[in-house]
Design a protein around this motif. Structure first.
Motif, short mmCIF file in Angstrom:
data_model
loop_
_atom_site.label_atom_id
_atom_site.label_comp_id
_atom_site.label_asym_id
_atom_site.label_seq_id
_atom_site.Cartn_x
_atom_site.Cartn_y
_atom_site.Cartn_z
N ARG A 45 0.82 -1.22 0.00
CA ARG A 45 0.00 0.00 0.00
C ARG A 45 0.85 1.27 0.00
O ARG A 45 0.46 2.26 0.61
N GLN A 46 2.03 1.20 -0.68
CA GLN A 46 2.90 2.37 -0.64
C GLN A 46 2.29 3.58 -1.34
O GLN A 46 2.64 4.72 -1.02
N ALA A 47 1.39 3.35 -2.30
CA ALA A 47 0.61 4.45 -2.87
C ALA A 47 -0.72 4.44 -2.12
O ALA A 47 -1.55 3.57 -2.34
N GLY A 48 -0.90 5.38 -1.21
CA GLY A 48 -2.12 5.31 -0.41
C GLY A 48 -2.37 6.57 0.38
O GLY A 48 -1.65 7.56 0.25
N ARG A 49 -3.38 6.47 1.22
CA ARG A 49 -3.91 7.68 1.86
C ARG A 49 -2.99 8.33 2.89
O ARG A 49 -3.25 9.44 3.33
N PHE A 98 -1.51 11.74 -2.44
CA PHE A 98 -2.53 10.75 -2.80
C PHE A 98 -3.91 11.29 -2.42
O PHE A 98 -4.86 11.22 -3.21
N ILE A 108 4.57 -0.85 -7.32
CA ILE A 108 3.51 -1.84 -7.51
C ILE A 108 2.37 -1.13 -8.20
O ILE A 108 1.98 -0.02 -7.80
N PHE A 125 -0.86 0.48 -9.35
CA PHE A 125 -2.03 0.88 -8.59
C PHE A 125 -3.28 0.24 -9.18
O PHE A 125 -3.63 0.46 -10.33
N SER A 126 -3.92 -0.59 -8.37
CA SER A 126 -5.14 -1.28 -8.79
C SER A 126 -5.77 -1.84 -7.53
O SER A 126 -5.50 -1.36 -6.43
N ASP A 127 -6.59 -2.86 -7.66
CA ASP A 127 -7.15 -3.52 -6.48
C ASP A 127 -7.42 -4.98 -6.82
O ASP A 127 -7.66 -5.31 -7.99
N LEU A 145 -10.04 -6.47 -6.25
CA LEU A 145 -11.47 -6.65 -6.56
C LEU A 145 -11.84 -6.31 -8.00
O LEU A 145 -13.02 -6.34 -8.36
N MET A 202 -16.23 1.44 -3.71
CA MET A 202 -15.28 1.77 -2.65
C MET A 202 -15.91 2.88 -1.81
O MET A 202 -16.04 4.00 -2.28
N GLY A 224 -14.59 0.96 3.09
CA GLY A 224 -13.78 0.06 2.27
C GLY A 224 -14.65 -0.53 1.17
O GLY A 224 -15.71 0.03 0.85
N TYR A 282 -14.62 -12.09 -0.46
CA TYR A 282 -15.29 -10.81 -0.74
C TYR A 282 -16.56 -11.00 -1.54
O TYR A 282 -17.56 -10.30 -1.34
N PHE A 286 -1.98 -12.21 -3.54
CA PHE A 286 -2.42 -11.85 -2.18
C PHE A 286 -3.49 -12.82 -1.69
O PHE A 286 -4.63 -12.78 -2.14
N SER A 324 -4.92 -12.75 1.32
CA SER A 324 -5.04 -11.98 2.57
C SER A 324 -6.03 -12.61 3.54
O SER A 324 -5.96 -12.36 4.73
#
Ligand code: CP3
Length: 352
Positions: free
Chosen positions: A29-33, A38, A74, A76-78, A80, A92, A97, A156, A209, A211
Motif C-alpha cells: 500500500r505504498q501508494a495510499g492515503r 494521494f 507496484i 495501482f489497482s485492487d 477486486l 469503494m 472500504g 469478498y 495476495f 489476505s
C-alpha cells in the motif's frame, strides 16, 4: 517500443537468490492515503476510475517512487477488479472500504457470473496501465503486478465486503464444497490469464495476495486455498513459456497462514511474504534456504518514535539476514501514518 533499461534490480536479484549491494525494500500500500499527494489526487478522482484510467493509475503508482528511495513500484489497482470483470458491482465507500452490494448467497448465484472472462477485454485497462507505468518509471525500479488469490476473492464475493469472521464464505466451504470448488476453479482460470497478461504488459514480478488465509486453518486451507495457489504458479509459468516471454519471479502472501508455511514453500514461488506475527528465524527454518522471504515489520511500528523504529528495523534485519531477503511491512500501511516514518524505514534498511 522497448522498455527503458532497468537501473535498480535489487528486488529481482533478491527474489532470484542473488547477492545484493543493499537490501531491497518496498511497502505494501505504498501508494495510499498516508501520502498527502494521494489524498489530494483522490479528492478529484473516484477510486475505480483511477484504476481504470491508465494515465491516472500510472501517476498514483509513481507518487511514492518520486518521494522515496524505494526499490520497487507496484501497479495501482485492487484485487477486486476480478469480481468486477465477472460482472459483480464493487464500490469503494469512504470510511468503510470495498462493498459488493449484490454478493453471492447460494450456489445457484454462480450462474450470474459472466465467465469465461476475456481478460484483454475486461481487464485490458490494467495491462495498459502496466505498460504505460513501465515507460514512465524510466527503469528507475521494477514494476510489480498482482492479483488476489481465489479464496480471498471468494471471501469478498460472498461476504459482500470485509468481515470479522468470514463466516458466510466459510459456511460455503462446509455446506457447499462442490460449488466452492467450482467458484475457486473459475477464479483460478481468470487469475492465471490475468497474471500472464500482466507479464505480457511488462510486470517484472507478480505477487499473489491470499489476505484471507488467516480465517482458515490447515484443513480448509489445504483443501481449498492451497491447490489453487499451487496451480496458479504452475499454469502462469507454463503459459509464460508458451508465449516466449521471460519468466518473472512470483511471490505469495498468505496472511496469517502460520500453519501452512511448509506446504506453501512447495508451491513453486520464489518469494514468501510473511505477516508480522511470524518469527523470521523460525520461518527460515521451515521454508528452507532456497526461498526468498519478504516482510515483516509490524505496520504499527511506524507509529514508534524514530529511534525505536530504527531499533525494530535493525532487529528484523538481524533475524532475516541480508541474503534471500526483501524488506517490507507485514501488511499494508495505514492512512494515519507519518510519511516521515516510511523514510526512516527505507533509510535504515539501506544502511546495512
Ligand atoms: O500501493 C499498493 O500496494 C498497490 C495498490 C493496492 C491497493 N489494494 C490499493 C488500495 C493493492 C496491492 C491492493 C490489494 C488489496 N485490495 C488487497 C490485498 C492486500 C491486503 O491489504 O491484504 C485487499 C484485501 C484489497 C481489498 C481492499 N481494497 C480493501 C480491504 C480496501 C480498504 C482498505 C482501506 O485501507 O480502507 C481497499 C481499498 C484500497 N485499495 C485503497 C487503496 C489505496 C484505499 C481506498 C481509497 O483510496 O479510498
Amino acid at each position: 517500443m522497448a522498455f527503458p533499461v532497468l537501473k535498480n534490480d535489487r528486488l529481482l536479484r533478491a527474489a532470484r537468490g542473488e547477492e545484493v549491494d543493499k537490501i531491497p525494500v518496498w511497502v505494501m500500500r505504498q501508494a495510499g492515503r498516508y501520502l498527502p499527494e494521494f489524498r489530494e489526487f483522490r479528492s478529484k478522482h473516484d477510486f475505480f476510475t483511477i484504476c481504470q484510467t491508465p494515465e491516472l493509475a500510472a501517476e498514483i503508482t509513481l507518487q511514492p517512487i518520486r518521494r522515496y528511495d524505494l526499490d520497487a513500484s507496484i501497479i495501482f489497482s485492487d484485487i477486486l477488479v476480478i469480481p468486477q470483470a465477472l460482472g459483480m458491482v464493487v464500490e469503494m465507500r469512504p470510511g468503510v472500504g470495498p462493498v459488493l452490494p449484490d454478493p453471492l448467497v447460494t450456489p445457484s448465484d454462480l450462474k450470474k457470473l459472466e465467465h469465461p472472462v476475456n481478460v484483454n477485454e475486461k481487464l485490458g485497462y490494467v495491462f495498459e496501465a502496466i505498460t504505460l507505468t513501465r515507460h514512465k518509471l524510466e527503469g528507475k525500479v521494477p514494476l510489480i503486478g498482482f492479483s488476489g488469490a481465489p479464496w480471498t476473492l471468494m471471501g469478498y464475493m460472498i461476504e459482500g465486503g470485509g468481515t470479522k469472521t468470514m463466516s458466510k464464505a466459510k459456511a460455503w466451504l462446509y455446506r457447499h464444497p462442490e460449488a466452492s470448488k467450482e467458484l475457486l476453479d473459475l477464479l483460478t482460470d481468470v487469475i492465471v490469464d490475468y497474471l500472464v497478461g500482466q507479464v505480457q504488459a511488462g510486470a517484472q514480478l507478480l505477487q499473489l495476495f491470499e489476505s484471507n488465509a488467516e480465517y482458515l486453518g490447515p484443513e480448509l486451507f489445504n483443501q481449498f486455498a492451497l491447490p489453487a495457489i499451487a496451480a496458479i504458479n504452475k499454469r502462469v509459468r507454463e503459459k509464460v513459456t508458451q508465449l516466449n516471454l521471460e519468466q518473472v519471479p512470483m511471490t505469495v502472501f498468505a496472511k496469517g497462514a502460520h500453519y501452512a508455511l511448509e506446504e506453501l514453500s512447495k508451491c513453486g514461488y520464489d518469494v514468501i511474504s510473511l505477516d508480522w506475527t511470524m518469527d523470521p528465524e523460525l520461518a527460515r527454518k521451515r521454508v528452507g534456504p532456497n526461498i526468498t522471504l519478504q516482510g515483516n515489520l509490524d505496520p504499527c511500528a511506524l507509529y514508534a518514535p524514530k529511534g525505536k523504529l530504527e531499533e525494530a528495523v535493525k532487529e528484523m534485519v538481524g533475524k532475516f539476514g541480508k541474503r534471500r531477503y526483501i524488506a517490507n511491512l507485514g501488511h499494508g500501511i495505514y492512512p494515519d501514518m507519518d510519511p516521515e516514518s516510511v523514510k526512516t524505514l527505507i533509510d535504515t534498511i539501506h544502511s546495512f
